[in-house]
Each structure stands twice: as C-alpha cells, then as structure tokens.
Scaffold this motif. Structure first.
Motif, mmCIF file in Angstrom:
data_model
loop_
_atom_site.group_PDB
_atom_site.id
_atom_site.type_symbol
_atom_site.label_atom_id
_atom_site.label_comp_id
_atom_site.label_asym_id
_atom_site.label_seq_id
_atom_site.Cartn_x
_atom_site.Cartn_y
_atom_site.Cartn_z
ATOM 1 N N LEU A 174 1.098 -1.110 0.022
ATOM 2 C CA LEU A 174 -0.440 -0.012 0.294
ATOM 3 C C LEU A 174 0.746 1.494 -0.352
ATOM 4 O O LEU A 174 1.722 1.458 0.346
ATOM 5 C CB LEU A 174 -1.084 -0.062 1.305
ATOM 6 N N TYR A 175 0.648 2.283 -1.050
ATOM 7 C CA TYR A 175 1.425 2.951 -1.079
ATOM 8 C C TYR A 175 0.838 4.357 -1.516
ATOM 9 O O TYR A 175 -0.536 3.959 -1.810
ATOM 10 C CB TYR A 175 2.705 2.872 -2.037
ATOM 11 N N SER A 176 1.382 5.860 -1.574
ATOM 12 C CA SER A 176 0.972 6.967 -2.106
ATOM 13 C C SER A 176 1.493 7.387 -2.862
ATOM 14 O O SER A 176 2.827 7.594 -3.260
ATOM 15 C CB SER A 176 0.692 7.880 -0.865
ATOM 16 N N THR A 177 1.194 7.651 -3.868
ATOM 17 C CA THR A 177 2.584 8.891 -5.348
ATOM 18 C C THR A 177 2.460 9.838 -4.973
ATOM 19 O O THR A 177 3.774 10.148 -5.600
ATOM 20 C CB THR A 177 1.228 8.874 -6.464
ATOM 21 N N GLN A 178 2.484 10.678 -3.344
ATOM 22 C CA GLN A 178 2.720 11.650 -3.212
ATOM 23 C C GLN A 178 4.282 11.411 -2.327
ATOM 24 O O GLN A 178 4.618 10.361 -1.968
ATOM 25 C CB GLN A 178 2.027 12.310 -2.148
ATOM 26 N N ASP A 179 5.253 12.119 -3.127
ATOM 27 C CA ASP A 179 6.644 12.730 -3.054
ATOM 28 C C ASP A 179 6.739 11.315 -3.153
ATOM 29 O O ASP A 179 7.553 10.348 -2.348
ATOM 30 C CB ASP A 179 6.396 12.777 -1.416
ATOM 31 N N SER A 180 7.506 10.733 -4.146
ATOM 32 C CA SER A 180 7.481 9.478 -4.446
ATOM 33 C C SER A 180 9.171 9.235 -5.996
ATOM 34 O O SER A 180 8.557 8.099 -6.606
ATOM 35 C CB SER A 180 6.523 8.072 -5.092
ATOM 36 N N ASP A 181 10.040 10.143 -5.648
ATOM 37 C CA ASP A 181 10.607 10.404 -6.683
ATOM 38 C C ASP A 181 11.742 9.928 -6.338
ATOM 39 O O ASP A 181 12.151 10.285 -4.927
ATOM 40 C CB ASP A 181 11.142 12.099 -7.301
ATOM 41 N N TYR A 182 12.693 8.437 -6.987
ATOM 42 C CA TYR A 182 13.791 8.324 -6.617
ATOM 43 C C TYR A 182 14.995 9.201 -6.609
ATOM 44 O O TYR A 182 15.524 8.772 -5.494
ATOM 45 C CB TYR A 182 13.972 7.068 -7.478
ATOM 46 N N ARG A 183 14.889 10.694 -6.994
ATOM 47 C CA ARG A 183 16.154 11.176 -7.351
ATOM 48 C C ARG A 183 16.133 11.705 -5.737
ATOM 49 O O ARG A 183 17.012 12.616 -5.645
ATOM 50 C CB ARG A 183 15.856 12.095 -8.480
ATOM 51 N N GLU A 184 15.277 11.549 -5.148
ATOM 52 C CA GLU A 184 15.167 12.654 -3.970
ATOM 53 C C GLU A 184 15.245 11.266 -2.415
ATOM 54 O O GLU A 184 14.776 11.543 -1.817
ATOM 55 C CB GLU A 184 13.934 13.532 -3.346
ATOM 56 N N GLY A 185 15.522 10.042 -2.905
ATOM 57 C CA GLY A 185 15.319 9.009 -2.146
ATOM 58 C C GLY A 185 13.823 8.743 -1.192
ATOM 59 O O GLY A 185 14.250 8.876 -0.513
ATOM 60 N N LYS A 186 12.596 9.038 -2.518
ATOM 61 C CA LYS A 186 11.362 8.700 -1.968
ATOM 62 C C LYS A 186 10.762 7.703 -2.360
ATOM 63 O O LYS A 186 9.706 7.080 -2.005
ATOM 64 C CB LYS A 186 10.792 10.210 -1.756
ATOM 65 N N PHE A 187 10.967 7.159 -3.245
ATOM 66 C CA PHE A 187 10.664 6.005 -4.075
ATOM 67 C C PHE A 187 11.402 4.889 -2.913
ATOM 68 O O PHE A 187 11.664 3.308 -3.979
ATOM 69 C CB PHE A 187 11.136 5.874 -5.803
ATOM 70 N N TYR A 188 10.111 4.364 -1.918
ATOM 71 C CA TYR A 188 10.439 3.514 -1.638
ATOM 72 C C TYR A 188 9.327 2.207 -1.575
ATOM 73 O O TYR A 188 10.241 0.614 -1.718
ATOM 74 C CB TYR A 188 10.394 3.804 0.532
ATOM 75 N N VAL A 189 8.837 2.377 -2.245
ATOM 76 C CA VAL A 189 8.071 1.202 -3.196
ATOM 77 C C VAL A 189 8.956 0.677 -4.055
ATOM 78 O O VAL A 189 8.736 -0.354 -4.101
ATOM 79 C CB VAL A 189 7.331 1.705 -3.430
ATOM 80 N N GLY A 190 9.388 1.148 -4.390
ATOM 81 C CA GLY A 190 10.707 1.104 -5.359
ATOM 82 C C GLY A 190 11.709 -0.100 -4.713
ATOM 83 O O GLY A 190 11.686 -1.293 -5.615
ATOM 84 N N GLN A 191 11.929 0.253 -3.651
ATOM 85 C CA GLN A 191 13.045 -0.259 -3.224
ATOM 86 C C GLN A 191 12.069 -1.939 -2.342
ATOM 87 O O GLN A 191 12.866 -2.884 -2.570
ATOM 88 C CB GLN A 191 13.102 0.128 -2.291
ATOM 89 N N ILE A 192 10.664 -1.997 -2.024
ATOM 90 C CA ILE A 192 10.375 -3.074 -1.887
ATOM 91 C C ILE A 192 10.171 -4.221 -2.616
ATOM 92 O O ILE A 192 10.837 -5.391 -3.005
ATOM 93 C CB ILE A 192 8.433 -2.569 -1.006
ATOM 94 N N LEU A 193 9.498 -3.466 -4.460
ATOM 95 C CA LEU A 193 9.924 -4.009 -4.643
ATOM 96 C C LEU A 193 11.024 -5.034 -5.717
ATOM 97 O O LEU A 193 10.562 -6.316 -6.295
ATOM 98 C CB LEU A 193 8.792 -3.362 -6.103
ATOM 99 N N TYR A 194 11.866 -4.295 -5.654
ATOM 100 C CA TYR A 194 13.272 -4.779 -6.220
ATOM 101 C C TYR A 194 13.530 -5.840 -5.091
ATOM 102 O O TYR A 194 14.019 -7.198 -6.168
ATOM 103 C CB TYR A 194 13.859 -4.287 -6.121
ATOM 104 N N ARG A 195 13.680 -6.614 -4.189
ATOM 105 C CA ARG A 195 13.545 -7.121 -3.197
ATOM 106 C C ARG A 195 13.319 -8.180 -3.268
ATOM 107 O O ARG A 195 13.186 -9.678 -3.747
ATOM 108 C CB ARG A 195 13.927 -6.600 -1.901
ATOM 109 N N LEU A 196 11.674 -7.852 -3.478
ATOM 110 C CA LEU A 196 10.584 -9.682 -3.460
ATOM 111 C C LEU A 196 10.825 -10.057 -5.138
ATOM 112 O O LEU A 196 10.142 -10.667 -4.965
ATOM 113 C CB LEU A 196 8.734 -8.272 -3.542
ATOM 114 N N LEU A 197 11.190 -8.314 -5.979
ATOM 115 C CA LEU A 197 10.915 -9.809 -7.628
ATOM 116 C C LEU A 197 11.988 -9.797 -7.718
ATOM 117 O O LEU A 197 12.651 -11.083 -9.122
ATOM 118 C CB LEU A 197 10.432 -7.761 -8.746
ATOM 119 N N LYS A 198 13.066 -9.614 -7.512
ATOM 120 C CA LYS A 198 14.524 -10.015 -7.802
ATOM 121 C C LYS A 198 14.836 -11.784 -7.033
ATOM 122 O O LYS A 198 15.312 -12.243 -8.028
ATOM 123 C CB LYS A 198 15.915 -9.443 -7.220
ATOM 124 N N ASN A 199 14.209 -12.103 -5.889
ATOM 125 C CA ASN A 199 14.633 -12.709 -5.384
ATOM 126 C C ASN A 199 13.116 -13.404 -5.352
ATOM 127 O O ASN A 199 12.537 -14.172 -4.470
ATOM 128 C CB ASN A 199 15.277 -13.064 -4.058
#
Length: 291
Positions: free
Chosen positions: A101-126
C-alpha cells in the motif's frame, strides 16, 4: 544531538550527529532506489529474460494469470483495477499474496523517496513462485505521477483504493485504505488463503524473506489455526513492529539492555562522585585536626 537508527545499541554507542546520519541514510536510499528503477526498466525492456515475472504471450505480469475480477462489486468496494487482465485466469490454491500500500505523493527516486521501488526490487529479484505481488495506490490521480510510479504501474496489478472523504479523519481514511486493499486482493484472488500487507517503507532486509515467511505460515500459523480446523482463525496477525515505536510497557530486548546499561553507568558515575566527595571531606577534616 544523537540518535539510534537501524543500529543495535545505537543509543549508547552512536557517535554521529542526526544530520550526518540522515544524509548518509538519504544517500543510501537514493542509490538503492536508482538501482531498483534501472532493474525494473530492464525487466520491462527485456521481458524474455524474466519469464517468471512477465508472460511472453500477454506481455503482462504473470501475476495477472491468477487474477479473477468480479463483474459486480458491492457498494462497499471502492477499488478499481488499473490495467485489465488479458488472459483467462488459472486456478491455484496455495498462492500467498503480498500487496504493498503506497501513495504517489513524494515518490521521486532522485530525492530518495521511492520506497515502494526498493521493496519491489527486493521482492521481485528474489521472487518465489508461491507468491503473488500486487500494489494498492491510495487516493491517487493521474496528476503528477513520478517516473517510478509509471514503471511499477506497467509491471504489476495495481488496485486504486479510494478512501478519501471529508467526513473522515486521517486515521479513519488510513484504516479504510487498508480495508479496501485487503478486500481487493482477496476478491481478485479468491483461491489465496493468506495476504501479507506491507506499507511502502517496510523493506524486507533479508534475502531469505520468502522462506522465512513460508516457515511462519506453514509451521506456525497453519499449525495453530488449520484452514479445515474448528478453531476460529484470527482476522490478522501483526508480524513486525519497529522497535523505536515500541512503548516501554512492551519493550524490546534492545531497550531493556539500553535501560540496564544506562542505569549501571549512572550508578557507577554517582558512586564515583559520592566517593570523591567523601574523600575530599575526609581530607578536609584531617587538615583541620592537624592545624
């Protein structure tokens, strides 16, 4: 000023300032999120290299193969599926759904706020074949959608949950978002018996995450609450709570050790002061008697 973050006993032994730790952590997030975005982009550009994640026939995520959308949703169902499935649903009974569950507000990875991307990377890679990964967007529109959100929308089943209401406070809206996300996943994957709901900052910190979760479900939860048993199953189980949010009425082992170590240090410190005071008083009395 000092703080403890992701470090055992950090409250006692942390020597960096808050600003230094914050900047280091932010830079770490930016780097990890950049890697996550590049990896997701590669999955979308070269799906043939990821047959366990993307179907060669539909060019959609393989998780869509098990999705069964209901034709008529109840009035309480305030969610919609962003992208429709292109295949006939398959039937499988032992899947476990993991939804973020996430929100699109403040989700730019260039600002270090794309947390959902970090989770997906961990979940999908393995990724483990027994798990289905989905997303729930809370109160989002198509305005100001970041590049990272656009990527994950193309990759996974996304449920748009709508809990926005002027008559509800922020906590009630958050609760409604959780409820709609749970409802969307169980109705869309009716053969799934278990759902793990993650917030967008709950990053799995172990490469063995899936096996540990399976062990918890198969060896503990199913043993205590078998699906075909007479015992009533719990509505939900809270698996993890950050230790810095645990109150002193239910302290973690680290807080207990920190309290014990702090009290021991203060005891020795005040004992030393008392001993020094007594010594000085004794010397003073001796000097007076000699004079």
């Amino acid at each position: 000023t000092y703080l403890s973050y992701r470090q055992r006993f950090g409250l006692l032994f942390q020597s960096s300032s808050i600003e230094t730790v914050r900047n280091n952590l932010l830079n770490q997030h930016k780097q990890e999120q950049k890697v996550a975005v590049e990896w997701i982009e590669n999955v979308l550009k070269n799906p043939q290299h990821y047959p366990n994640l993307v179907s060669n026939q539909t060019q959609q995520s393989t998780f869509y193969d098990y999705l069964q959308m209901r034709n008529h949703l109840s009035a309480s169902s305030l969610y919609t599926l962003l992208n429709k499935t292109k295949t006939i649903p398959l039937t499988k009974h032992d899947h476990i759904v993991v939804s973020i569950l996430y929100s699109t507000q403040d989700s730019d990875y260039r600002e270090g706020k794309f947390y959902v991307g970090q989770i997906l990377y961990r979940l999908l890679k393995n990724h483990h074949s027994r798990f289905i990964i989905t997303l729930c967007e809370n109160n989002n529109t198509n305005d100001q959608i970041s590049d990272g959100i656009q990527l994950i929308r193309r990759l996974l089943p996304v449920f748009i949950v709508n809990s926005k209401s002027e008559s509800l406070n922020v906590y009630e809206r958050e609760k409604q978002a959780y409820l709609q996300c749970i409802l969307a996943n169980f109705q869309s994957f009716p053969n799934a018996n278990y759902l793990l709901l993650l917030q967008d900052d709950a990053e799995p910190n172990s490469d063995n995450f899936y096996n540990e979760l399976l062990s918890l479900i198969d060896n503990r939860i199913q043993q205590q609450w078998p699906l075909d048993g007479q015992r009533t199953q719990p509505a939900f189980i809270k698996i993890y709570h950050p230790r810095w949010l645990i109150g002193y009425s239910h302290p973690s082992i680290y807080i207990i050790i920190q309290l014990f170590a702090t009290s021991l240090f203060l005891t020795l410190f005040f004992f030393f002061l008392f001993y020094l005071y007594e010594t000085m008083m004794q010397v003073s009395k001796t000097s007076i008697l000699m004079s």
